[in-house]
Enzyme design. Structure first.
Site, PDB file in Angstrom:
ATOM      1  N   TYR A 281       4.247   1.269   1.165  1.00 48.24           N
ATOM      2  CA  TYR A 281       3.478   0.195   1.799  1.00 48.24           C
ATOM      3  C   TYR A 281       4.224  -0.346   3.022  1.00 48.24           C
ATOM      4  CZ  TYR A 281       0.646   0.096  -2.476  1.00 48.24           C
ATOM      5  OH  TYR A 281      -0.177   0.421  -3.522  1.00 48.24           O
TER       6      TYR A 281
ATOM      7  N   ASN B  68     -10.294  -0.078   1.221  1.00 50.72           N
ATOM      8  CA  ASN B  68     -10.603   1.206   1.854  1.00 50.72           C
ATOM      9  C   ASN B  68     -12.009   1.671   1.463  1.00 50.72           C
ATOM     10  OD1 ASN B  68     -10.681   3.837   2.810  1.00 50.72           O
ATOM     11  ND2 ASN B  68      -8.940   4.558   1.598  1.00 50.72           N
TER      12      ASN B  68
ATOM     13  N   CYS C  58      -5.705   6.681   0.308  1.00 52.37           N
ATOM     14  CA  CYS C  58      -4.925   5.523  -0.131  1.00 52.37           C
ATOM     15  C   CYS C  58      -4.153   5.816  -1.410  1.00 52.37           C
ATOM     16  CB  CYS C  58      -5.806   4.289  -0.272  1.00 52.37           C
ATOM     17  SG  CYS C  58      -7.273   4.516  -1.269  1.00 52.37           S
ATOM     18  N   HIS C  59      -4.521   6.884  -2.123  1.00 53.40           N
ATOM     19  CA  HIS C  59      -3.746   7.281  -3.302  1.00 53.40           C
ATOM     20  C   HIS C  59      -2.342   7.760  -2.924  1.00 53.40           C
ATOM     21  CE1 HIS C  59      -5.806  10.969  -1.970  1.00 53.40           C
ATOM     22  NE2 HIS C  59      -4.741  11.612  -2.423  1.00 53.40           N
TER      23      HIS C  59
ATOM     24  N   GLU D 205      -2.402  17.103  -5.766  1.00 54.44           N
ATOM     25  CA  GLU D 205      -1.695  17.421  -4.525  1.00 54.44           C
ATOM     26  C   GLU D 205      -0.246  17.846  -4.761  1.00 54.44           C
ATOM     27  OE1 GLU D 205      -2.186  14.400  -1.540  1.00 54.44           O
ATOM     28  OE2 GLU D 205      -4.367  14.362  -1.796  1.00 54.44           O
TER      29      GLU D 205
END
Length: 190
Positions: free
Chosen positions: A124, A147, A155-156, A182
């Site tokens: 962040y 978002n 945003c993950h 991912e």
């Protein structure tokens, strides 16, 4: 599944045509909404009740009931999200409609979308630094919570500086699943 039944007949002079669909995914149903500019909304947990509330809200925000006018944009979003969840797409190439966010939030989300690639994470605070607001780590968290395009604007991928996973509007299990997809986290055991 595309649904174009109007929920409200009123049309404002500044109204924009839009279409929506619900896509079944490994993280649950996602409601997708697209305008002529591009994908405008991704909403988690899109059961019938959530989808109806989201469509009503978008009808008010966009000034018109949904139609088939933006079907092609929507179909491309469905194709790319399906490929992402199957593991064959690592970078979205969708036009995005940023009209549901503004100001600082839009700056942060654009930075995230353009400079935090698949399989990586950012803190962040680092994201606040990147947009020239070094004291705004909490505001970055607020931007992530607002978002309108989660998954596509990833945003993950935003985590706490101390290694914690942080919060997530779609739920922490959804965030863990996306990060596992991912390769950032191990796949869940069950």
């Amino acid at each position: 599944m595309t649904n174009t039944e109007p929920t409200e007949p009123a049309r404002r002079p500044d109204a924009r045509p839009w279409s929506w669909a619900v896509l079944d995914t490994p993280i649950g149903p996602l409601l997708l909404a697209a305008t002529g500019q591009g994908l405008a909304q991704v909403a988690f947990h899109a059961d019938d009740r959530t989808a109806a509330r989201t469509v009503d809200r978008l009808t008010r925000r966009l000034g018109s009931a949904p139609t088939d006018a933006c079907r092609e944009r929507l179909e491309e979003a469905i194709r790319q999200l399906t490929a992402y969840f199957s593991g064959t797409l690592r970078e979205f190439g969708l036009p995005l409609d940023w009209s549901l966010t503004a100001g600082f939030n839009r700056r942060v989300l654009r930075e995230l979308a353009e400079h935090v690639p698949y399989g990586t994470v950012v803190g962040y605070q680092d994201l606040a630094d990147r947009v020239g607001e070094p004291g705004a780590a909490r505001a970055v968290g607020t931007a992530m919570g607002g978002n309108p395009l989660p998954v596509v604007v990833p945003c993950h991928r935003v985590v706490e500086s101390d290694g914690g996973i942080g919060g997530f509007g779609g739920g922490l299990e959804t965030k863990r699943s996306l990060l596992a997809l991912e390769g950032v986290l191990p796949q869940p055991l069950f």
